[in-house]
Design a protein around this motif. Structure first.
Motif, PDB file in Angstrom:
ATOM      1  N   UNK B 606       2.500 -31.692   6.406  1.00  0.00           N
ATOM      2  CA  UNK B 606       3.650 -32.331   7.062  1.00  0.00           C
ATOM      3  C   UNK B 606       4.249 -31.360   8.086  1.00  0.00           C
ATOM      4  N   UNK B 607       4.341 -31.838   9.307  1.00  0.00           N
ATOM      5  CA  UNK B 607       4.902 -31.003  10.366  1.00  0.00           C
ATOM      6  C   UNK B 607       6.133 -31.690  10.931  1.00  0.00           C
ATOM      7  N   UNK B 644      10.111 -23.078  17.912  1.00  0.00           N
ATOM      8  CA  UNK B 644      11.250 -22.611  17.127  1.00  0.00           C
ATOM      9  C   UNK B 644      11.818 -23.755  16.287  1.00  0.00           C
ATOM     10  N   UNK B 645      12.133 -23.397  15.032  1.00  0.00           N
ATOM     11  CA  UNK B 645      12.701 -24.352  14.079  1.00  0.00           C
ATOM     12  C   UNK B 645      11.728 -25.434  13.611  1.00  0.00           C
ATOM     13  N   UNK B 646      10.459 -25.241  13.881  1.00  0.00           N
ATOM     14  CA  UNK B 646       9.457 -26.123  13.284  1.00  0.00           C
ATOM     15  C   UNK B 646       9.407 -25.896  11.767  1.00  0.00           C
ATOM     16  N   UNK B 647       9.142 -26.988  11.086  1.00  0.00           N
ATOM     17  CA  UNK B 647       9.008 -26.865   9.621  1.00  0.00           C
ATOM     18  C   UNK B 647       7.654 -27.417   9.216  1.00  0.00           C
ATOM     19  N   UNK B 648       6.953 -26.676   8.392  1.00  0.00           N
ATOM     20  CA  UNK B 648       5.652 -27.127   7.866  1.00  0.00           C
ATOM     21  C   UNK B 648       5.777 -27.209   6.341  1.00  0.00           C
ATOM     22  N   UNK B 649       5.342 -28.343   5.803  1.00  0.00           N
ATOM     23  CA  UNK B 649       5.400 -28.496   4.346  1.00  0.00           C
ATOM     24  C   UNK B 649       3.996 -28.769   3.798  1.00  0.00           C
ATOM     25  N   UNK B 650       3.605 -27.963   2.836  1.00  0.00           N
ATOM     26  CA  UNK B 650       2.354 -28.181   2.106  1.00  0.00           C
ATOM     27  C   UNK B 650       2.748 -28.547   0.682  1.00  0.00           C
ATOM     28  N   UNK B 651       2.014 -29.460   0.066  1.00  0.00           N
ATOM     29  CA  UNK B 651       2.468 -29.978  -1.234  1.00  0.00           C
ATOM     30  C   UNK B 651       1.267 -30.538  -1.997  1.00  0.00           C
ATOM     31  N   UNK B 669       6.597 -41.236   3.352  1.00  0.00           N
ATOM     32  CA  UNK B 669       7.794 -41.485   4.157  1.00  0.00           C
ATOM     33  C   UNK B 669       9.028 -40.799   3.580  1.00  0.00           C
ATOM     34  N   UNK B 670       9.173 -40.926   2.249  1.00  0.00           N
ATOM     35  CA  UNK B 670      10.361 -40.332   1.614  1.00  0.00           C
ATOM     36  C   UNK B 670      10.351 -38.813   1.763  1.00  0.00           C
ATOM     37  N   UNK B 671       9.155 -38.235   1.670  1.00  0.00           N
ATOM     38  CA  UNK B 671       9.041 -36.783   1.824  1.00  0.00           C
ATOM     39  C   UNK B 671       9.447 -36.384   3.244  1.00  0.00           C
ATOM     40  N   UNK B 672       8.906 -37.126   4.202  1.00  0.00           N
ATOM     41  CA  UNK B 672       9.223 -36.828   5.601  1.00  0.00           C
ATOM     42  C   UNK B 672      10.723 -36.986   5.859  1.00  0.00           C
ATOM     43  N   UNK B 673      11.297 -38.074   5.335  1.00  0.00           N
ATOM     44  CA  UNK B 673      12.739 -38.311   5.531  1.00  0.00           C
ATOM     45  C   UNK B 673      13.564 -37.171   4.971  1.00  0.00           C
ATOM     46  N   UNK B 674      13.165 -36.741   3.792  1.00  0.00           N
ATOM     47  CA  UNK B 674      13.922 -35.677   3.125  1.00  0.00           C
ATOM     48  C   UNK B 674      13.923 -34.409   3.968  1.00  0.00           C
ATOM     49  N   UNK B 712       7.337 -23.817   4.998  1.00  0.00           N
ATOM     50  CA  UNK B 712       7.335 -22.738   5.993  1.00  0.00           C
ATOM     51  C   UNK B 712       8.280 -23.145   7.124  1.00  0.00           C
ATOM     52  N   UNK B 713       9.179 -22.249   7.408  1.00  0.00           N
ATOM     53  CA  UNK B 713      10.110 -22.518   8.502  1.00  0.00           C
ATOM     54  C   UNK B 713       9.879 -21.457   9.566  1.00  0.00           C
ATOM     55  N   UNK B 714       9.526 -21.921  10.756  1.00  0.00           N
ATOM     56  CA  UNK B 714       9.225 -20.995  11.863  1.00  0.00           C
ATOM     57  C   UNK B 714      10.481 -20.824  12.688  1.00  0.00           C
ATOM     58  N   UNK B 715      11.018 -19.589  12.741  1.00  0.00           N
ATOM     59  CA  UNK B 715      12.284 -19.379  13.428  1.00  0.00           C
ATOM     60  C   UNK B 715      12.060 -18.851  14.832  1.00  0.00           C
ATOM     61  N   UNK B 716      11.099 -17.961  14.949  1.00  0.00           N
ATOM     62  CA  UNK B 716      10.736 -17.389  16.237  1.00  0.00           C
ATOM     63  C   UNK B 716      11.946 -16.932  17.029  1.00  0.00           C
ATOM     64  N   UNK B 717      12.804 -16.115  16.399  1.00  0.00           N
ATOM     65  CA  UNK B 717      14.016 -15.666  17.080  1.00  0.00           C
ATOM     66  C   UNK B 717      13.739 -14.522  18.014  1.00  0.00           C
TER      67      UNK B 717
END
Lengths: 121, 718
Positions: B606-607, B644-651, B669-674, B712-717
């Motif tokens: 999930x991206x 920046x601020x991309x979120x990747x979810x593995x589950x 869908x519920x996972x993505x919404x959350x 995983x949260x990519x901040x790239x600050x």
């Protein structure tokens, strides 16, 4: 939680297993038994009809894997048919369509078997 | 021996020696004058007797002796004494003269002999007196002590009067008659006291026979000694010369001994016929106590079984015994036959029992195998057919017993007692005797009661075994759970550029889900989430295998696809056919913010970028399904350039396939919404809210499947 059951029909030389209900780690042994009976009776052309199956877990898929090698080495096959989209998704996710022939209709699967035996004879 | 006792024994010895010297000196000085009536001599004799008596009483009361032992000691003491007296008597070493009724030794040698046999007589009498006293006080009653004191007083008076009346003593002629009357009363009181024989009852049969012989010997010897001590014999004269009081004491002791032994002999004789019965009751009583112990002795089944037959033999005085149990299978199989319809037949007969090896007592399995009926079925099955105990009183004459079985010479009587549980027979207790007609009603009843207890004990034992096994399994699962936890990474890396949070919740003690995070030195980070098919311990073991293979291969190649292809071979070989593993493997290039990943049959990645969520699903089949190159062909690799601020979810599929009460799935869908809702939060917060939402959705405390999430949260600050 719904029950699980397996019905066996013979269509020509082909055994059709009708799966019903909920196939998971607890009910998988029942399917295992059904396959074993077919193999013991030297019936290696098997179609599994999923039309009445509401759920399949990885353990249920494992049962198919358990017997496929044996069946194929005896010139038979396990073909799958009538999957709901929910069940198909599970198969698809794991890459099973690459290993098994999956048909929309049971008749198509049966036909495929019959054609093959005609070609041979 | 304690110091005090030693001192008293020593005092007695010194008194005797002093007295001995004194009477010799006296005799020499008075040339034939008697020492009797001499206060000093009387004093020394009294000192000797009293200290001897006291020391011996103290000594003997220190030891707990049985009544038979006391009788035995008395008999030994008087036998020895009788031998000494006999020698003196027969060899005629003594020569006494009587001057005006006063007995005196005619020579020094006689004097010495008289002193010695008086001294030994004093010791023998003290032993007799002490032993009899203790015997009388065995199982004392209220009047015992009173009667005994009366006897002591009368005896004391008799002794004093004898002293006063005897010519060797004070010599008051008129008193003799009185001392005779006193003696008669004393003897009567002795008889009263001697009827204290309740201890005989509790003797075993063997002890009773020993006691019978001892008391007979004792009785005869005491009679002889009493005659020697009172009649006109060497013993009497020696004692009289030495001291009339001692003579009277010895005489009374011997008479008392004779009376006690006589009565003892008679009552033992009367008790002898019931001795066997009494023994048996005694054994039954102790066996019943042992039987109740049996019930608590359930931790070691083999030991329990061995004790059971041991006790059965003890209870019944049987010669051989063994236990047979139905197999568990036979127990669960229902009885096809029906006793009423007469078709008991094969269903019952085919019930195979197992002879418990540890239970065999004095019999071998081969002999038991011979126990058959004429139709060849085991004799023991009689008990199953009737559901009652079977007693074969005359084994060799019974028609139920086959000819071959009759060749078993060692069996005369056979008793088969069924062991039952909830009204159903689970086994048999068999006891045999060598002779026929040996089991009477009493023994049978005891054995049946015993069989019931055995059933309970066996039941308890198996219950305990089960619960121990259960306990062990729980403990082992706990260990597996702990081990599995330790397989998951303990610390997750973080940097100013990214955050990682991950958690896995197994559905049971152990699960098949797995995640891992590996840092490679060259600014690469490996992220892995996997799911082993099936559940429980086997899944957990495969998971450990996956971790091993992954960790050893992960450094080999920079390509995620390549790593998965390399993992497939060993996993195909190392797993059962029906097992497979789905994996999603991603490598984050931390410098460029590139994420390459490959999916082996696992849930799509999930991206989330801004307010858009996408499931990325490169092709690929699960590991362990297909060892052929087809696996490699199926596998694709994708690359994602993170912003920046991309979120990747593995589950794992435990997330999307979690069901609510209406059997509806959580779905993508519920996972993505959350995630979308929480996209401004930290990785940890996103993880927590996913897990919470899944939990709330299912509405159950415990999940049906393992739930694993890695964020995983990519901040790239930078």
């Amino acid at each position: 939680m719904s029950e699980f059951s397996v019905g066996v029909r013979q269509r020509d030389t082909i055994s059709v297993l009708d799966l019903r209900g909920y196939l998971d780690a607890h009910t998988a042994p029942e399917l295992e038994k059904a396959f074993q009976t077919e193999l013991e009776g030297d019936r290696y052309n098997i179609v599994v009809n999923f039309s009445e199956l509401s759920y399949i877990s990885s353990a249920g898929l494992g049962v198919l894997m358990q017997f496929i090698e044996d069946v194929r080495s005896n010139d038979g096959d396990i073909k799958l048919s009538n999957m709901s989209s929910r069940v198909y998704n599970v198969f698809d996710l794991l890459g099973f369509p690459m290993l098994y022939e999956i048909f929309d209709q049971e008749d198509d699967a049966v036909k495929k078997f019959l054609n093959k035996s005609e070609n041979l004879s | 021996m304690k110091l005090k006792q030693r001192i008293f024994f020593l005092t007695a010895a010194i008194a005797f020696v002093l007295d001995f010297i004194y009477i010799i000196v006296q005799r020499t000085l008075s040339s034939g004058g008697a020492p009797e009536g001499d206060i000093f001599h009387t004093f020394l004799v009294l000192i000797m007797l009293l200290s001897l008596g006291y020391a011996y009483f103290r000594l003997s009361s220190d030891h707990e002796n049985s009544a038979v032992q006391l009788i035995g000691r008395t008999v030994i003491a008087i036998t020895i004494y009788l031998l000494i007296i006999g020698i003196v008597q027969l060899s005629a070493m003594t020569d006494f003269q009587s001057i005006r009724g006063v007995v005196q030794p005619a020579s020094y040698s006689t004097l010495v002999v008289a002193a010695v046999i008086s001294g030994i007589g004093a010791i023998a009498s003290v032993i007799v007196f002490a032993s009899l006293t203790r015997l009388i006080f065995v199982k004392r009653r209220q009047k015992t002590k009173r009667n005994f004191i009366i006897l002591l007083v009368l005896g004391g008076l008799t002794i004093i009067f004898e002293f006063l009346g005897s010519p060797n003593g004070v010599g008051l002629g008129g008193i003799s008659a009185l001392s005779g009357i006193l003696l008669a009363i004393t003897i009567m009181m002795m008889i009263v006291n001697a009827f204290r024989f309740s201890w005989i009852l509790s003797l075993t049969r063997r002890e009773k026979i020993i006691n019978l012989l001892l008391s007979l010997v004792g009785f005869v010897f005491f009679i002889i000694l009493s005659i020697y001590a009172s009649g006109n014999e060497a013993l009497n004269k020696s004692l009289l010369y030495y001291h009339p009081m001692l003579q009277q004491f010895v005489e009374l002791c011997f008479i008392f001994g004779a009376i006690y032994m006589g009565i003892g002999f008679t009552s033992t004789l009367l008790h002898l016929p019931t001795a066997k019965e009494f023994d048996r009751k005694q054994v039954e009583l102790s066996s019943l106590q042992n039987m109740s112990r049996l019930i608590t002795q359930v931790f070691d089944f083999d030991e329990l079984v061995a004790t059971t037959t041991h006790l059965a033999l003890e209870v019944s005085e049987g010669d051989a015994a063994w236990l047979e149990l139905l197999s568990d299978e036979a127990l669960t199989r229902p009885l096809a036959g029906n006793a009423k319809s007469g078709t008991t037949g094969d269903a019952v007969r085919s019930r195979e029992t197992t002879i418990l090896r540890n239970s065999l007592k004095n019999i071998d399995p081969e002999s038991i195998a011979k126990l058959r009926r004429n139709d060849g079925s085991p004799l023991q099955s009689l008990a199953f057919e009737t559901a009652n105990p079977v007693l074969i009183q005359d084994f060799h004459g019974d028609r139920r017993v086959s000819a071959e079985a009759r060749s078993l010479r060692d069996i005369g009587t056979l008793l088969i007692a069924p062991l039952s549980r909830h009204g159903e027979i689970i086994g048999l207790l068999c006891v045999t005797k060598r002779k026929a007609y040996e089991f009477d009603r009493d023994i049978m009843n005891v054995l049946y009661a015993f069989a019931d207890m055995v059933s309970v004990a066996l039941e308890n034992s198996s219950l305990i075994r089960e619960s121990i096994q259960k306990e062990r399994m729980v403990r082992e699962l706990q260990v597996a759970h702990e081990m599995q936890r330790s397989l998951l990474p303990q610390d997750l890396p973080s940097s100013p550029r990214f955050e990682i949070a991950a958690h896995s919740i197994p559905a049971y003690e152990v699960g098949g889900d797995y995640y891992d995070v590996l840092s490679f030195d060259d600014n690469r980070l490996g992220l892995l989430v996997g799911d082993v098919s099936g559940k429980g311990v086997s899944a957990a073991l495969y998971m450990a295998q996956v971790k091993g293979i992954f960790q050893s291969l992960s450094g080999v190649s920079a390509s995620t696809r390549d790593i998965l292809i390399r993992m497939n071979g060993p996993l195909c070989n190392g797993m059962e056919r029906k097992s497979f593993i789905s994996l999603l493997y991603a490598v984050l290039h931390t410098e460029e913010g590139l994420l390459t990943f490959a999916r082996a049959g696992h849930c799509p990645l999930l991206h989330v970028r801004d307010n858009r969520a996408a499931y990325l699903r490169p092709e690929g089949m699960a590991l362990g399904l297909d060892p052929t190159p087809r696996f490699a062909e199926s596998l694709e690799e994708e690359t994602l350039r993170l912003a920046a601020n991309d979120i990747v979810v593995m589950y794992s599929d435990g997330v999307t396939e979690t069901r609510d009460r209406n059997d509806e799935e959580f779905e993508y869908q519920r996972l993505a919404d959350c995630v979308l809702e929480h996209r401004d939060h930290s990785a940890q917060e996103i993880l927590t809210s996913i897990l919470e939402r899944v939990q709330n959705f299912s509405g159950k405390q415990e999940a049906d499947d393992d739930v694993t999430v890695l964020v995983l949260r990519w901040k790239n600050t930078l």
